[in-house]
Design a protein around this motif. Structure first.
Motif, mmCIF file in Angstrom:
data_model
loop_
_atom_site.group_PDB
_atom_site.id
_atom_site.type_symbol
_atom_site.label_atom_id
_atom_site.label_comp_id
_atom_site.label_asym_id
_atom_site.label_seq_id
_atom_site.Cartn_x
_atom_site.Cartn_y
_atom_site.Cartn_z
ATOM 1 N N ASP A 111 0.225 -9.847 -24.358
ATOM 2 C CA ASP A 111 -1.044 -9.246 -24.787
ATOM 3 C C ASP A 111 -2.271 -9.820 -24.089
ATOM 4 O O ASP A 111 -3.337 -9.206 -24.102
ATOM 5 C CB ASP A 111 -1.206 -9.342 -26.310
ATOM 6 N N LYS A 112 -2.139 -10.973 -23.437
ATOM 7 C CA LYS A 112 -3.251 -11.516 -22.659
ATOM 8 C C LYS A 112 -3.082 -11.261 -21.162
ATOM 9 O O LYS A 112 -3.873 -11.751 -20.353
ATOM 10 C CB LYS A 112 -3.399 -13.025 -22.916
ATOM 11 N N HIS A 113 -2.041 -10.518 -20.823
ATOM 12 C CA HIS A 113 -1.786 -10.142 -19.426
ATOM 13 C C HIS A 113 -1.718 -11.367 -18.522
ATOM 14 O O HIS A 113 -2.323 -11.405 -17.451
ATOM 15 C CB HIS A 113 -2.851 -9.157 -18.926
ATOM 16 N N PHE A 114 -0.951 -12.355 -18.958
ATOM 17 C CA PHE A 114 -0.801 -13.560 -18.153
ATOM 18 C C PHE A 114 0.090 -13.335 -16.937
ATOM 19 O O PHE A 114 -0.254 -13.743 -15.822
ATOM 20 C CB PHE A 114 -0.235 -14.705 -18.994
ATOM 21 N N PHE A 115 1.234 -12.707 -17.152
ATOM 22 C CA PHE A 115 2.176 -12.558 -16.045
ATOM 23 C C PHE A 115 1.635 -11.571 -15.017
ATOM 24 O O PHE A 115 1.113 -10.517 -15.376
ATOM 25 C CB PHE A 115 3.538 -12.091 -16.563
ATOM 26 N N PRO A 116 1.736 -11.899 -13.732
ATOM 27 C CA PRO A 116 1.218 -10.999 -12.695
ATOM 28 C C PRO A 116 1.914 -9.650 -12.719
ATOM 29 O O PRO A 116 3.049 -9.506 -13.197
ATOM 30 C CB PRO A 116 1.538 -11.749 -11.391
ATOM 31 N N ASN A 117 1.228 -8.635 -12.202
ATOM 32 C CA ASN A 117 1.828 -7.315 -12.045
ATOM 33 C C ASN A 117 2.723 -7.303 -10.813
ATOM 34 O O ASN A 117 2.304 -7.730 -9.732
ATOM 35 C CB ASN A 117 0.731 -6.253 -11.872
ATOM 36 N N TYR A 118 3.926 -6.817 -10.998
ATOM 37 C CA TYR A 118 4.857 -6.651 -9.887
ATOM 38 C C TYR A 118 5.307 -5.188 -9.845
ATOM 39 O O TYR A 118 6.484 -4.872 -10.029
ATOM 40 C CB TYR A 118 6.051 -7.584 -10.034
ATOM 41 N N ASN A 119 4.337 -4.306 -9.630
ATOM 42 C CA ASN A 119 4.668 -2.883 -9.540
ATOM 43 C C ASN A 119 5.327 -2.580 -8.204
ATOM 44 O O ASN A 119 4.868 -3.038 -7.156
ATOM 45 C CB ASN A 119 3.403 -2.035 -9.700
ATOM 46 N N ALA A 120 6.396 -1.810 -8.253
ATOM 47 C CA ALA A 120 7.144 -1.473 -7.043
ATOM 48 C C ALA A 120 6.483 -0.316 -6.305
ATOM 49 O O ALA A 120 6.085 0.676 -6.913
ATOM 50 C CB ALA A 120 8.578 -1.103 -7.402
ATOM 51 N N ALA A 121 6.383 -0.462 -4.990
ATOM 52 C CA ALA A 121 5.798 0.583 -4.149
ATOM 53 C C ALA A 121 6.506 0.572 -2.801
ATOM 54 O O ALA A 121 6.897 -0.486 -2.309
ATOM 55 C CB ALA A 121 4.304 0.348 -3.942
ATOM 56 N N PRO A 122 6.658 1.739 -2.165
ATOM 57 C CA PRO A 122 7.242 1.752 -0.816
ATOM 58 C C PRO A 122 6.286 1.101 0.176
ATOM 59 O O PRO A 122 5.077 1.346 0.145
ATOM 60 C CB PRO A 122 7.397 3.245 -0.502
ATOM 61 N N VAL A 123 6.833 0.248 1.027
ATOM 62 C CA VAL A 123 6.054 -0.326 2.129
ATOM 63 C C VAL A 123 6.728 0.053 3.440
ATOM 64 O O VAL A 123 7.952 0.062 3.539
ATOM 65 C CB VAL A 123 5.907 -1.856 2.016
ATOM 66 N N LEU A 124 5.888 0.364 4.435
ATOM 67 C CA LEU A 124 6.381 0.811 5.730
ATOM 68 C C LEU A 124 5.528 0.208 6.838
ATOM 69 O O LEU A 124 4.341 -0.065 6.623
ATOM 70 C CB LEU A 124 6.318 2.341 5.854
ATOM 71 N N PRO A 125 6.109 0.023 8.020
ATOM 72 C CA PRO A 125 5.256 -0.292 9.163
ATOM 73 C C PRO A 125 4.253 0.847 9.351
ATOM 74 O O PRO A 125 4.628 2.021 9.290
ATOM 75 C CB PRO A 125 6.239 -0.361 10.343
ATOM 76 N N THR A 126 2.998 0.511 9.549
ATOM 77 C CA THR A 126 1.978 1.552 9.689
ATOM 78 C C THR A 126 2.323 2.516 10.805
ATOM 79 O O THR A 126 2.085 3.727 10.699
ATOM 80 C CB THR A 126 0.603 0.901 9.934
ATOM 81 N N ARG A 127 2.915 2.012 11.866
ATOM 82 C CA ARG A 127 3.258 2.905 12.975
ATOM 83 C C ARG A 127 4.331 3.928 12.585
ATOM 84 O O ARG A 127 4.361 5.029 13.137
ATOM 85 C CB ARG A 127 3.699 2.120 14.205
ATOM 86 N N THR A 128 5.194 3.588 11.623
ATOM 87 C CA THR A 128 6.172 4.572 11.145
ATOM 88 C C THR A 128 5.462 5.706 10.422
ATOM 89 O O THR A 128 5.782 6.888 10.616
ATOM 90 C CB THR A 128 7.195 3.901 10.213
#
Length: 325
Positions: A253-270
């Motif tokens: 409830d105090k939002h102590f633990f960091p957010n670890y939201n999953a997101a796709p990451v790619l080389p920008t050139r891709t």
């Protein structure tokens, strides 16, 4: 930041390390899917791409989803999942030897970009990582609601006995009835700044050292399920063993633990070379949350199913892809 491995069925829940690079690593993903709601017109037809992941269940499943969507869209996809350690997987993206994986915003912000203070708002955390990582040639696509962070959980009966709903409730109990708050924690959580020490400080908990037991991460879950040795323990919020073992997770409830939201990451050139990719992956991320992750992780960690098979069936069930007839 997420030191977990693929697990055995429930009867053999003790964690183990897989040898080699992965269950399918270095192989081409079979092209046995066709577009459903994703990949219409096969916009990646004839394109050669590579997926990567870290060496724990959830990250492998998510990477397999990317690869399967890409094959349905016409690409030839090489599977290089199950890379040992976050840094190795990160290097695959930065160097361009892999074209995509799912990464976690907290890991990006703290581990790769060197920040010490997490950002409480999940969207602001993603935006900060997205903007900062562009200079490294890495593009973060929109994040999912899947937030694979630390949490405290325990046997549902025990938690109900003490009327616990939040970590603030645990802090209050630690003062009113110190002997009642017993913790089973894994060795890493016990020493991390975003683990036990930081949590106690943030919430003002007063837990006697004699009430804290350290053990292997896998044993924490089975010990909590038994409900006799510890009231609470550290768990990962998306772990499939939480529902399988009937555990209850308390609200941070105090939002102590960091957010670890999953997101796709790619080389920008891709992304620059294949600008059609975000339209293929954004709807996928939009469907992912902790409930979905717990279910899919449980199929591997509890039921012993293959990560790619689990990812494939979920994509079919969602109508994203279809089996080739």
């Amino acid at each position: 930041m997420r030191p977990r491995t693929l697990a055995l069925p429930l009867a053999l829940l003790l964690p183990f390390a897989l040898s080699g690079c992965g269950l399918h690593s270095g192989t081409e993903i079979p092209e046995d899917l066709v577009p459903g709601s994703l990949g219409q017109g096969q916009p990646l037809k004839g394109v050669n791409l590579t997926i990567a992941s870290k060496n724990f269940t959830e990250n492998v499943i998510l990477a397999e989803m990317i690869g399967l969507v890409w094959t349905a869209a016409g690409a030839h996809v090489i599977d290089k999942t199950n890379i040992s350690g976050s840094i190795g997987a990160r290097q695959a993206i930065v160097s361009g030897t892999a074209d995509a994986m799912y990464e976690y915003t907290g890991t990006g912000w703290i581990t790769y970009l060197g920040n010490t203070e997490p950002i409480t708002d999940p969207q602001k955390q993603w935006q900060a990582v997205h903007d900062a990582d562009l200079k490294n040639g890495v593009t973060w696509l929109p994040q999912s609601r899947l937030n694979d962070t630390y949490a405290l959980g325990g046997n549902a009966t025990n938690i109900a006995k003490y009327h616990l709903k939040t970590l603030s409730d645990v802090a209050a109990l630690s003062h009113s009835n110190p002997s009642a708050v017993t913790l089973c924690v894994d060795n890493e959580f016990a020493v991390r700044d975003d683990g036990l020490t930081g949590m106690e400080k943030a919430y003002g908990m007063s837990i006697p050292k004699s009430n804290i037991r350290t053990m292997d991460a896998g044993i924490v879950y089975t010990t909590l399920s038994a409900g006799s040795a510890c009231l609470l323990g550290d768990v990962y919020s998306t772990d499939g063993r939480i529902p399988a073992l009937g555990l209850k997770v308390l609200d941070d409830d105090k939002h102590f633990f960091p957010n670890y939201n999953a997101a796709p990451v790619l080389p920008t050139r891709t992304v620059q070379r294949y600008p059609q990719i975000p339209a293929l992956l954004n709807p996928l991320s939009a469907k992912l949350d902790n409930t979905v992750a717990q279910s899919l992780n449980g199929k591997v960690d509890v039921d012993g199913q293959d990560p790619r098979a689990v990812a494939r069936q979920w994509l079919i069930d969602q109508g994203f892809v279809k089996p080739k007839s």
